[in-house]
Design a protein around this motif. Structure first.
Motif, PDB file in Angstrom:
ATOM      1  N   PRO A 169      -5.016   2.894  -1.969  1.00  0.00           N
ATOM      2  CA  PRO A 169      -4.478   3.392  -3.078  1.00  0.00           C
ATOM      3  C   PRO A 169      -4.022   2.854  -4.329  1.00  0.00           C
ATOM      4  O   PRO A 169      -3.775   3.408  -5.314  1.00  0.00           O
ATOM      5  N   ASP A 170      -4.531   1.725  -4.465  1.00  0.00           N
ATOM      6  CA  ASP A 170      -4.691   0.786  -5.719  1.00  0.00           C
ATOM      7  C   ASP A 170      -5.287   1.446  -6.682  1.00  0.00           C
ATOM      8  O   ASP A 170      -5.210   1.450  -7.963  1.00  0.00           O
ATOM      9  N   VAL A 171      -6.604   2.239  -6.118  1.00  0.00           N
ATOM     10  CA  VAL A 171      -7.365   2.838  -7.357  1.00  0.00           C
ATOM     11  C   VAL A 171      -6.700   3.636  -8.094  1.00  0.00           C
ATOM     12  O   VAL A 171      -6.988   4.050  -9.174  1.00  0.00           O
ATOM     13  N   LEU A 172      -5.487   4.441  -7.504  1.00  0.00           N
ATOM     14  CA  LEU A 172      -4.970   5.445  -8.179  1.00  0.00           C
ATOM     15  C   LEU A 172      -4.050   4.977  -9.438  1.00  0.00           C
ATOM     16  O   LEU A 172      -3.988   5.786 -10.354  1.00  0.00           O
ATOM     17  N   HIS A 173      -4.070   3.590  -9.722  1.00  0.00           N
ATOM     18  CA  HIS A 173      -3.123   3.021 -10.560  1.00  0.00           C
ATOM     19  C   HIS A 173      -4.022   2.120 -11.692  1.00  0.00           C
ATOM     20  O   HIS A 173      -3.766   1.865 -12.656  1.00  0.00           O
TER      21      HIS A 173
ATOM     22  N   ARG B  19      11.479  -0.548  -5.514  1.00  0.00           N
ATOM     23  CA  ARG B  19      10.356  -0.227  -4.904  1.00  0.00           C
ATOM     24  C   ARG B  19       9.988  -0.477  -3.398  1.00  0.00           C
ATOM     25  O   ARG B  19       9.782   0.301  -2.731  1.00  0.00           O
ATOM     26  N   ILE B  20      10.089  -1.789  -3.368  1.00  0.00           N
ATOM     27  CA  ILE B  20       9.780  -2.283  -2.260  1.00  0.00           C
ATOM     28  C   ILE B  20      10.926  -2.008  -0.999  1.00  0.00           C
ATOM     29  O   ILE B  20      10.645  -1.813   0.128  1.00  0.00           O
ATOM     30  N   ALA B  21      12.311  -2.170  -1.538  1.00  0.00           N
ATOM     31  CA  ALA B  21      13.213  -1.913  -0.649  1.00  0.00           C
ATOM     32  C   ALA B  21      13.219  -0.515  -0.132  1.00  0.00           C
ATOM     33  O   ALA B  21      13.588  -0.289   1.011  1.00  0.00           O
ATOM     34  N   LEU B  22      13.213   0.516  -1.146  1.00  0.00           N
ATOM     35  CA  LEU B  22      13.079   2.008  -0.892  1.00  0.00           C
ATOM     36  C   LEU B  22      12.265   2.455  -0.073  1.00  0.00           C
ATOM     37  O   LEU B  22      12.349   3.322   0.863  1.00  0.00           O
ATOM     38  N   VAL B  23      10.877   1.876  -0.414  1.00  0.00           N
ATOM     39  CA  VAL B  23       9.661   2.265   0.677  1.00  0.00           C
ATOM     40  C   VAL B  23       9.863   1.844   1.965  1.00  0.00           C
ATOM     41  O   VAL B  23       9.563   2.683   2.730  1.00  0.00           O
ATOM     42  N   GLN B  24      10.533   0.953   2.033  1.00  0.00           N
ATOM     43  CA  GLN B  24      10.838   0.330   3.726  1.00  0.00           C
ATOM     44  C   GLN B  24      11.862   1.448   4.439  1.00  0.00           C
ATOM     45  O   GLN B  24      11.762   1.650   5.414  1.00  0.00           O
ATOM     46  N   ALA B  25      12.995   1.652   3.500  1.00  0.00           N
ATOM     47  CA  ALA B  25      13.919   2.392   3.974  1.00  0.00           C
ATOM     48  C   ALA B  25      13.667   3.598   4.405  1.00  0.00           C
ATOM     49  O   ALA B  25      14.033   4.450   5.258  1.00  0.00           O
ATOM     50  N   LEU B  26      12.771   4.567   3.320  1.00  0.00           N
ATOM     51  CA  LEU B  26      12.716   5.831   3.358  1.00  0.00           C
ATOM     52  C   LEU B  26      11.172   6.125   3.736  1.00  0.00           C
ATOM     53  O   LEU B  26      11.164   7.247   4.394  1.00  0.00           O
ATOM     54  N   ALA B  27      10.306   5.389   3.897  1.00  0.00           N
ATOM     55  CA  ALA B  27       8.886   5.522   4.603  1.00  0.00           C
ATOM     56  C   ALA B  27       8.566   4.779   5.838  1.00  0.00           C
ATOM     57  O   ALA B  27       7.871   5.205   6.443  1.00  0.00           O
ATOM     58  N   LEU B  28       9.010   3.737   5.806  1.00  0.00           N
ATOM     59  CA  LEU B  28       8.462   2.692   6.819  1.00  0.00           C
ATOM     60  C   LEU B  28       9.524   2.420   7.981  1.00  0.00           C
ATOM     61  O   LEU B  28       9.024   1.805   9.016  1.00  0.00           O
ATOM     62  N   GLY B  29      10.757   3.116   7.783  1.00  0.00           N
ATOM     63  CA  GLY B  29      11.746   2.976   9.144  1.00  0.00           C
ATOM     64  C   GLY B  29      12.344   1.699   9.097  1.00  0.00           C
ATOM     65  O   GLY B  29      13.112   1.469  10.237  1.00  0.00           O
TER      66      GLY B  29
ATOM     67  N   ILE C   5      -3.431  11.466   0.832  1.00  0.00           N
ATOM     68  CA  ILE C   5      -2.856  10.510   0.654  1.00  0.00           C
ATOM     69  C   ILE C   5      -1.782  10.196   1.514  1.00  0.00           C
ATOM     70  O   ILE C   5      -1.180   9.141   1.852  1.00  0.00           O
ATOM     71  N   ALA C   6      -1.130  11.385   1.957  1.00  0.00           N
ATOM     72  CA  ALA C   6       0.202  11.141   2.854  1.00  0.00           C
ATOM     73  C   ALA C   6      -0.247  10.884   4.397  1.00  0.00           C
ATOM     74  O   ALA C   6       0.694  10.450   5.076  1.00  0.00           O
ATOM     75  N   VAL C   7      -1.562  11.045   4.733  1.00  0.00           N
ATOM     76  CA  VAL C   7      -1.874  10.696   6.106  1.00  0.00           C
ATOM     77  C   VAL C   7      -2.692   9.481   6.449  1.00  0.00           C
ATOM     78  O   VAL C   7      -3.860   9.487   5.679  1.00  0.00           O
TER      79      VAL C   7
ATOM     80  N   ALA D 124       0.837  -1.230   0.109  1.00  0.00           N
ATOM     81  CA  ALA D 124      -0.107  -0.214  -0.181  1.00  0.00           C
ATOM     82  C   ALA D 124       0.843   1.250   0.067  1.00  0.00           C
ATOM     83  O   ALA D 124       0.603   2.177  -0.834  1.00  0.00           O
ATOM     84  N   GLU D 125       1.914   1.054   0.754  1.00  0.00           N
ATOM     85  CA  GLU D 125       2.792   2.462   0.757  1.00  0.00           C
ATOM     86  C   GLU D 125       3.429   2.506  -0.758  1.00  0.00           C
ATOM     87  O   GLU D 125       3.994   3.914  -0.892  1.00  0.00           O
ATOM     88  N   VAL D 126       4.019   1.571  -1.144  1.00  0.00           N
ATOM     89  CA  VAL D 126       4.504   1.781  -2.596  1.00  0.00           C
ATOM     90  C   VAL D 126       3.466   2.271  -3.679  1.00  0.00           C
ATOM     91  O   VAL D 126       3.738   3.372  -4.237  1.00  0.00           O
ATOM     92  N   LEU D 127       2.273   1.992  -3.294  1.00  0.00           N
ATOM     93  CA  LEU D 127       1.357   2.457  -4.031  1.00  0.00           C
ATOM     94  C   LEU D 127       0.739   3.822  -4.008  1.00  0.00           C
ATOM     95  O   LEU D 127       0.503   4.630  -4.825  1.00  0.00           O
ATOM     96  N   ARG D 128       0.896   4.227  -2.628  1.00  0.00           N
ATOM     97  CA  ARG D 128       1.033   5.722  -2.337  1.00  0.00           C
ATOM     98  C   ARG D 128       2.130   6.516  -2.960  1.00  0.00           C
ATOM     99  O   ARG D 128       1.904   7.772  -3.218  1.00  0.00           O
ATOM    100  N   ARG D 129       3.272   5.971  -2.916  1.00  0.00           N
ATOM    101  CA  ARG D 129       4.437   6.809  -3.516  1.00  0.00           C
ATOM    102  C   ARG D 129       5.010   6.444  -4.515  1.00  0.00           C
ATOM    103  O   ARG D 129       6.140   6.697  -4.815  1.00  0.00           O
TER     104      ARG D 129
END
Length: 427
Positions: free
Chosen positions: A319-323, A94-104, A170-172, A62-67
């Protein structure tokens, strides 16, 4: 950063954390390549995972799809040749970066758990691109960027401010709203009430563990989604809830005193309604049927049609609906809505109420439907929605209908996007 040693066999079991990332990859593939809804793909993608790991796989996807646009921009900035959109290396990054940059997630854990996803592929490329970006100290922009196609479509319909509001929305993480079975009996939970019979929680936790759940004192329902049934009011007459699943509106109507018949084509989605009816002690007749074929035994005093739609209004939660939502799907849904609206209109008693709603941000699935219907049906007129029926700060449109956009009530957590019209049939 040295990459982990490759497994000696492709059949070697995944290491700790890898099955969860593999599930996240399957979810993203289902949404971005096959056009499936994220929730629809979850059971298959996360098969065999423990509940916590299943939840993490969903959260990562879901976080990947948001960003997604911002993640892809970072990836493209660090590669000499642009990776294909559907390349497994791009998905892994995408999966590696979203974990490191958005999910801590620590960088070493973020990359080590995705490299096995590209076994037999460009592991060095994935490791190198990730390492380069981490060393550069890159960050993801706040708020996230909407996909270009979505931004262009929504800008044409609603303008600059809506785009800014949607990106902030979508950020919150969206709030958790409860609809109370009895407005006079509120659970002892921290939160704020924006309407009688509503509670927006300050903190989230496992829903089944919250006070009042087991007793059936409330059910989870976004405040926007609760408005169509609220606008029908209280009565002891007959009501049809069409396209009823998962059933929040049926529960509202039953709690308000209506004799409710709930109809939906999906037996599996109606299962939650059966569970909630039992939990709350409310009653309704539940029918599994296709509304393009089914007809009621008699006309009803009130009919609620929360029609199938593109669901772009719930992009904060899904957020999947955005794509995956394309103009072709919007046209298809709009055509279906028109058919259902004209059928539902025949099932309202003279003098009765018809409420039409969609959780869509597309004018074709709201304003255009209302205009076409009123042009064809002179026996119907808008029953204007009044400001006092709505949360403070929410105003109906000049014609008496209601359009909820991403900026609505943003200062207290926002609302899902909706279009709602209340109509009366001339006696």
């Amino acid at each position: 950063m040295k990459p982990p040693r490759r497994p000696s066999s492709r059949h070697e079991p995944d290491g700790p954390g890898v099955p969860t990332r593999r599930a996240a990859l399957k979810l993203l593939d289902a949404v971005l390549r096959r056009g499936l809804a994220l929730e629809q793909a979850l059971d298959s993608a996360a098969q065999g995972l423990a509940p916590n790991d299943r939840g993490l796989a969903h959260a990562i996807a879901a976080e990947v799809l948001r960003r997604l646009p911002d993640l892809d921009a970072l990836i493209d900035s660090a590669t000499k040749q642009q990776l294909p959109d559907d390349a497994k290396a791009r998905f892994a990054l995408r999966i590696a970066l979203v974990q490191a940059l958005a999910l801590g997630t620590p960088g070493h854990a973020a990359i080590s758990t995705v490299l096995p996803l590209v076994d037999g592929g460009p592991r060095k490329l994935v490791h190198g691109v990730f390492g380069t970006l981490v060393r550069q100290g890159v960050t993801l922009p706040e708020p996230p960027t909407l996909p270009d196609a979505v931004a262009l479509r929504w800008h044409a319909a609603w303008g600059d401010q809506m785009i800014e509001d949607a990106e902030r929305a979508i950020a919150v993480p969206p709030p958790l709203d409860l609809t109370l079975r009895d407005a006079q009996v509120a659970p002892d939970l921290p939160g704020k009430s924006l309407l009688p019979g509503h509670l927006r929680l300050d903190e989230k936790g496992p829903v089944v563990m919250l006070e009042g759940f087991a007793e059936g004192d409330w059910w989870v329902q976004d405040l926007a989604a609760s408005l169509p049934a609220r606008l029908i009011g209280k009565d002891t007459g007959t009501a049809l809830d069409l396209c009823a699943a998962p059933g929040g509106k049926t529960l509202q109507l039953a709690a308000a005193g209506w004799q409710v018949t709930a109809v939906d084509v999906s037996e599996s989605r109606l299962a939650r309604l059966h569970e909630n009816l039992e939990r709350t002690g409310l009653s309704a007749e539940v029918i599994t049927a296709d509304l393009l074929v089914w007809k009621p035994r008699a006309q009803a005093d009130a009919v609620l049609l929360d029609a199938p739609c593109s669901a772009t209004g719930i992009f904060r939660r899904h957020p999947d609906v955005l794509h995956r939502v394309r103009p072709s799907l919007i046209r298809e849904m709009a055509e279906l809505q028109g058919k259902l609206l004209f059928r539902a209109a025949e099932w309202v008693k003279p003098g009765g109420i018809l409420v039409f709603s969609t959780c869509s941000l597309e004018p074709e699935e709201g304003e255009a439907q209302l205009a076409a219907f009123l042009k064809a049906r002179s026996d119907y007129a808008i029953a204007p929605i009044r400001a006092e029926e709505l949360p403070h700060g929410v105003m109906p449109r000049a014609d008496g209908s209601l359009r909820l956009l991403p900026g609505t009530l943003a200062d207290v957590g926002g609302l899902d996007g909706f279009f709602i019209a209340r109509l009366t049939r001339n006696p």
